[in-house]
Design a protein around this motif. Structure first.
Motif, short mmCIF file in Angstrom:
data_model
loop_
_atom_site.label_atom_id
_atom_site.label_comp_id
_atom_site.label_asym_id
_atom_site.label_seq_id
_atom_site.Cartn_x
_atom_site.Cartn_y
_atom_site.Cartn_z
N PRO A 147 0.61 16.86 5.10
CA PRO A 147 1.74 16.63 4.19
C PRO A 147 1.41 15.77 2.97
O PRO A 147 2.03 15.94 1.91
N GLU A 148 0.41 14.88 3.08
CA GLU A 148 0.10 14.01 1.94
C GLU A 148 -0.47 14.79 0.75
O GLU A 148 -0.51 14.28 -0.37
N GLY A 170 2.25 9.13 3.39
CA GLY A 170 1.38 10.16 2.86
C GLY A 170 2.01 10.89 1.69
O GLY A 170 1.32 11.55 0.92
N ASP A 171 3.33 10.78 1.53
CA ASP A 171 4.02 11.39 0.41
C ASP A 171 3.73 10.60 -0.86
O ASP A 171 3.97 9.39 -0.92
N GLN A 184 -6.12 7.16 -2.90
CA GLN A 184 -5.17 6.06 -2.80
C GLN A 184 -5.51 4.95 -3.79
O GLN A 184 -4.62 4.38 -4.45
N ALA A 185 -6.80 4.65 -3.91
CA ALA A 185 -7.23 3.57 -4.80
C ALA A 185 -6.89 3.86 -6.25
O ALA A 185 -6.44 2.98 -6.99
N MET A 186 -7.05 5.11 -6.68
CA MET A 186 -6.76 5.45 -8.07
C MET A 186 -5.26 5.47 -8.34
O MET A 186 -4.81 5.12 -9.44
N THR A 193 -2.72 5.28 5.68
CA THR A 193 -1.53 5.97 6.18
C THR A 193 -1.48 5.96 7.70
O THR A 193 -0.46 6.30 8.29
N ASN A 194 -2.59 5.60 8.35
CA ASN A 194 -2.64 5.60 9.82
C ASN A 194 -3.76 4.70 10.29
O ASN A 194 -4.55 4.20 9.47
#
Length: 325
Positions: free
Chosen positions: A73-74, A217-218, A244-246, A190-191
């Motif tokens: 889903p992410e 994750g959205d 995620q970092a960007m 996310t986990n």
């Protein structure tokens, strides 16, 4: 033996050809779960093969391998557009060609979809990426072709695993931050399973204290979480992926938080886009070319566990720790 047609399956089930076609083309929103199961069971028992598969299999029936990427889903329905997945597929395609193979790519949410994909196309082997052990270890017994599971941690006999040295990568990230005077790190994930867990454990192995920041994750929700989170109590952030970092770097810029003067940020994966982040992203880089080559080669060898190297790539998103008042 007379060729089985799509209409034959539809007539036998009392369904329309369009309904059967929707199931076989993954348009699950157009059919009920019960109907989907009926169609798949009928297809499996009938020996039906889509026309496009017959053409390819007739031309080269033993030199076809598949890749199934988890449509998590992410990815918001676009997993192949993710920079990490796109680069890995590019390397996997090149590796397949070197081995004289054809590569087919599919996205899937469940292991059952992946197994069906492999069965319909009568493949010589299957590479799966983005699934955790629980998704495929038990169903693996039902497959009759070689399997290479990327980022798998199980050592169960019967399939090859191709795993990045995630914990070592986390430790390299932690040691780099520690050398810059950081003692406490916020870890964003996310986990806390599979490779994410190992990467964060590596940060802890380096002797740093950690705070967990669990995000959605959205993408929309994640960005809102970044906008609201209080980063004033920490000097460094470790993201378990460069993506995620960007995203974080963008939001920090919006909030007027300077990187690395106010907050150091480090990612994991080494995707090329990190070079053009503002500032360029420090990361733990995977050797994706070696990962792809190993995955393809392992399909034709005895099942084994393979570890892929990582390395620290220092850019401008990490700096000396600020003093927290």
């Amino acid at each position: 033996m007379e060729k089985i047609r799509l209409r034959d399956i539809a007539d036998a089930l009392g369904l329309s050809v369009a309904t059967v076609s929707n199931v076989l083309n993954g348009k699950d929103s157009k059919v009920s779960p019960a109907t989907r199961i009926r169609v798949l069971e009928a297809v499996e028992g009938s020996g039906y093969l889509p026309e496009r598969a017959e053409v390819l299999l007739g031309r080269n029936p033993s030199r076809m391998v598949g890749l199934v990427v988890n449509d998590h889903p992410e990815y918001s329905g676009h997993p192949l557009e993710n920079p990490y997945n796109a680069r890995f597929i590019s390397f996997l395609q090149r590796a397949a060609v070197r081995h004289g193979l054809e590569l087919l790519v599919k996205t899937a949410r469940t292991w059952e979809e992946a197994a069906q994909f492999a069965s319909i196309w009568n493949m010589a082997g299957l590479v799966v990426s983005g699934f955790c052990d629980a998704d495929y270890v038990s169903p693996r017994q039902e497959m009759k072709i070689p399997l290479a599971a990327c980022d798998a941690f199980s050592r169960e006999a019967g399939f090859s695993s191709v795993t990045v040295q995630d914990r070592m990568g986390g430790r390299l990230a932690g040691e780099h931050l520690k050398s810059l005077g950081h003692s406490r790190v916020t870890c964003i994930t996310t986990n806390m399973i599979c490779d994410d867990f190992e990467r964060i454990q590596g940060i802890r192995d380096a002797g740093l204290q950690t705070d967990l920041f669990m995000i959605s994750g959205d993408r929309t929700i994640m960005r809102e979480q970044f906008r609201k989170h209080d980063f004033s109590h920490v000097t460094a952030v470790f993201c378990v992926s460069d993506r995620q970092a960007m995203e974080l770097l963008c939001i920090l810029h919006e909030r007027g938080i300077r990187v690395p003067e106010d907050l150091s940020v480090i990612g994991f994966d080494g995707i090329e886009a990190g070079i053009w982040a503002v500032p360029p992203l420090t990361t733990i880089a995977q050797d994706l070319e070696a990962k792809a080559e190993t995955a393809i080669a392992s399909l034709f060898e005895d099942p084994a566990s393979h570890l892929i190297d990582v390395e620290l790539t220092v850019r401008r998103s990490t700096g000396y720790a600020k003093t927290i008042l």
